[in-house]
Design a protein around this motif. Structure first.
Motif, mmCIF file in Angstrom:
data_model
loop_
_atom_site.group_PDB
_atom_site.id
_atom_site.type_symbol
_atom_site.label_atom_id
_atom_site.label_comp_id
_atom_site.label_asym_id
_atom_site.label_seq_id
_atom_site.Cartn_x
_atom_site.Cartn_y
_atom_site.Cartn_z
ATOM 1 N N ILE A 19 28.942 39.179 75.404
ATOM 2 C CA ILE A 19 28.952 39.086 76.866
ATOM 3 C C ILE A 19 28.776 37.634 77.300
ATOM 4 N N ARG A 20 27.995 36.880 76.535
ATOM 5 C CA ARG A 20 27.801 35.465 76.866
ATOM 6 C C ARG A 20 29.124 34.705 76.816
ATOM 7 N N ASP A 21 29.893 34.927 75.742
ATOM 8 C CA ASP A 21 31.185 34.240 75.616
ATOM 9 C C ASP A 21 32.171 34.724 76.676
ATOM 10 N N LEU A 22 32.120 36.029 76.964
ATOM 11 C CA LEU A 22 33.015 36.579 77.976
ATOM 12 C C LEU A 22 32.699 35.969 79.344
ATOM 13 N N ALA A 23 31.402 35.832 79.645
ATOM 14 C CA ALA A 23 30.986 35.233 80.917
ATOM 15 C C ALA A 23 31.454 33.784 81.018
ATOM 16 N N ARG A 24 31.389 33.065 79.902
ATOM 17 C CA ARG A 24 31.847 31.671 79.904
ATOM 18 C C ARG A 24 33.351 31.582 80.149
ATOM 19 N N LYS A 25 34.085 32.491 79.555
ATOM 20 C CA LYS A 25 35.546 32.465 79.695
ATOM 21 C C LYS A 25 35.988 32.684 81.144
ATOM 22 N N VAL A 26 35.233 33.488 81.881
ATOM 23 C CA VAL A 26 35.617 33.762 83.275
ATOM 24 C C VAL A 26 34.773 32.982 84.272
ATOM 25 N N ALA A 27 33.894 32.116 83.755
ATOM 26 C CA ALA A 27 33.052 31.258 84.601
ATOM 27 C C ALA A 27 32.200 32.076 85.565
ATOM 28 N N MET A 28 31.434 33.017 85.005
ATOM 29 C CA MET A 28 30.574 33.859 85.834
ATOM 30 C C MET A 28 29.224 34.065 85.155
ATOM 31 N N ASN A 29 28.182 34.160 85.966
ATOM 32 C CA ASN A 29 26.846 34.454 85.462
ATOM 33 C C ASN A 29 26.843 35.781 84.703
ATOM 34 N N GLU A 30 26.144 35.825 83.545
ATOM 35 C CA GLU A 30 26.129 37.038 82.711
ATOM 36 C C GLU A 30 25.637 38.256 83.481
ATOM 37 N N CYS A 31 24.555 38.082 84.226
ATOM 38 C CA CYS A 31 23.982 39.207 84.978
ATOM 39 C C CYS A 31 24.978 39.730 86.014
ATOM 40 N N TYR A 32 25.625 38.815 86.740
ATOM 41 C CA TYR A 32 26.621 39.210 87.726
ATOM 42 C C TYR A 32 27.799 39.916 87.065
ATOM 43 N N LEU A 33 28.205 39.394 85.914
ATOM 44 C CA LEU A 33 29.339 39.997 85.212
ATOM 45 C C LEU A 33 29.024 41.437 84.818
ATOM 46 N N LYS A 34 27.848 41.668 84.252
ATOM 47 C CA LYS A 34 27.474 43.023 83.815
ATOM 48 C C LYS A 34 27.344 43.970 85.005
ATOM 49 N N LYS A 35 26.678 43.495 86.063
ATOM 50 C CA LYS A 35 26.478 44.341 87.234
ATOM 51 C C LYS A 35 27.798 44.606 87.954
ATOM 52 N N GLY A 36 28.607 43.560 88.105
ATOM 53 C CA GLY A 36 29.887 43.710 88.797
ATOM 54 C C GLY A 36 30.868 44.566 88.017
ATOM 55 N N PHE A 37 30.873 44.429 86.691
ATOM 56 C CA PHE A 37 31.770 45.220 85.853
ATOM 57 C C PHE A 37 31.458 46.704 85.999
ATOM 58 N N LYS A 38 30.178 47.036 85.976
ATOM 59 C CA LYS A 38 29.795 48.441 86.104
ATOM 60 C C LYS A 38 30.126 48.976 87.492
ATOM 61 N N ALA A 39 29.997 48.133 88.522
ATOM 62 C CA ALA A 39 30.314 48.563 89.889
ATOM 63 C C ALA A 39 31.801 48.830 90.043
ATOM 64 N N MET A 40 32.629 48.006 89.417
ATOM 65 C CA MET A 40 34.076 48.137 89.571
ATOM 66 C C MET A 40 34.677 49.202 88.664
ATOM 67 N N TYR A 41 34.132 49.345 87.456
ATOM 68 C CA TYR A 41 34.752 50.252 86.487
ATOM 69 C C TYR A 41 33.896 51.444 86.091
ATOM 70 N N GLY A 42 32.695 51.520 86.665
ATOM 71 C CA GLY A 42 31.868 52.700 86.469
ATOM 72 C C GLY A 42 31.243 52.848 85.097
ATOM 73 N N THR A 43 31.238 51.795 84.292
ATOM 74 C CA THR A 43 30.657 51.859 82.950
ATOM 75 C C THR A 43 30.267 50.457 82.507
ATOM 76 N N THR A 44 29.489 50.362 81.435
ATOM 77 C CA THR A 44 29.088 49.054 80.937
ATOM 78 C C THR A 44 30.240 48.387 80.203
ATOM 79 N N ILE A 45 30.124 47.078 80.014
ATOM 80 C CA ILE A 45 31.173 46.330 79.306
ATOM 81 C C ILE A 45 31.327 46.876 77.899
ATOM 82 N N TYR A 46 30.209 47.110 77.204
ATOM 83 C CA TYR A 46 30.278 47.588 75.827
ATOM 84 C C TYR A 46 30.927 48.964 75.746
ATOM 85 N N ASP A 47 30.511 49.894 76.613
ATOM 86 C CA ASP A 47 31.076 51.252 76.569
ATOM 87 C C ASP A 47 32.564 51.242 76.911
ATOM 88 N N TYR A 48 32.958 50.379 77.840
ATOM 89 C CA TYR A 48 34.377 50.280 78.196
ATOM 90 C C TYR A 48 35.173 49.761 77.000
#
Length: 306
Positions: A224-253
């Protein structure tokens, strides 16, 4: 068109596949002093992995434009007959029987409520409010419930005309607004707005980009750290926003898409379990088998023998 593309990227996990859609119908109905109902129906020839998606969108008042609430839906539609000799009624009837000429479809439905109509609903209400006086826009993505999908099916298949058509569409729109009301009336501000930072298109695009990166490298897990760097986004925001948009965690998706791809390699291409495990980035076959069974309920070798 931009709004359509945005919800399509959420409904179809592999964006390139949306190019297979053909616009079959584009219609709208304005119900006076209430809302506008718009239907865009797409058909496709090859199977597409479509996920039902709903969005609640609030746009504050701008210069020359009143504040608006929109409900947007992207759902698998019925199958429609491609025989030009058929009438619409026959196509609907064919849905209940057997018709070899039917094409699958995807329905995009948008309901745009007029502010004056929303305000009339709030008169006399003291406990809850839609709070249309807010100055910030918000977008909330959710999974349409079974009741919502049933209402949408009724809205795109009805025989009403004239004033009865307006009454019918208004009543169904109110049902959909009721089913989505949790997004407005929760007392907690962050809950009501979903992830507040997702009101910015730029942030939603970053999360969409993160999902695309996951789909492009299902055989190479990324932190998740590398993924956040690639899209230039805070890790916490990325995890929270991903779940809000896709209804699941990054790992489960990621795991779900990974196992779906593995299932295709085993079942459709007949590749051996060891080769598929290696192809999906597993160094240990037993770890792959455990993950595969957790997702599908079957051992890889059982699927291979089918």
């Amino acid at each position: 068109m931009k709004d359509v593309q945005e919800i399509l990227t959420m409904a179809i996990p592999q964006p390139a596949m949306s190019d297979q859609l053909q616009l079959a119908e584009n219609s709208s109905v304005a119900v006076p002093d209430c809302m506008e109902f718009e239907l865009q129906r797409f058909t496709y020839d090859t199977p597409l992995p479509v996920e039902d998606v709903a969005m609640v969108v609030y746009q504050p008042a701008k210069r020359g434009q009143a504040a608006t609430i929109e409900l947007r839906y992207c759902v698998n539609g019925s199958r429609y007959c491609k025989n030009p000799a058929c009438t619409d009624g026959l196509c609907v009837d064919a849905h209940k029987g057997t018709c070899n000429e039917k094409d699958p479809s995807l329905d995009l439905v948008t309901l745009r409520f007029q502010p004056s109509f929303i305000q009339t609903l709030q008169k006399g209400a003291t406990k809850f409010s839609f709070e249309l006086s807010g100055k910030k826009p918000f977008v909330k993505t959710l999974q349409p419930c079974t009741k919502s999908k049933a209402v949408l099916e009724q809205m795109v298949h009805h025989n009403y005309e004239g004033i009865l058509k307006n009454i019918f569409l208004q009543s169904k729109a109110l049902e959909l607004l009721l089913f989505s009301s949790d997004q407005f009336i929760k007392n907690d501000t962050d809950e009501r707005y979903g992830c507040r930072f997702l009101t910015q298109l730029e942030d939603r695009e970053k999360i969409t980009k993160a999902r695309d990166i996951l789909l492009l490298q299902l055989d190479a897990p990324i932190t998740i750290r590398d993924l956040a760097r690639k899209v230039a986004m805070n890790e916490c925001y990325l995890k929270k926003g991903f779940k809000a948009m896709y209804g699941t965690t990054i790992y489960d998706y990621f795991q779900k898409e990974r196992m779906e791809k593995a299932k295709g390699l085993l079942y459709e291409q007949g590749i051996s379990v060891s080769e598929v495990a290696m192809h999906m980035g597993y160094s240990c076959i037993s770890h792959f088998s455990t993950a595969f069974k957790k997702h599908t309920g079957l051992k890889p070798c059982e699927l291979l023998l089918r």
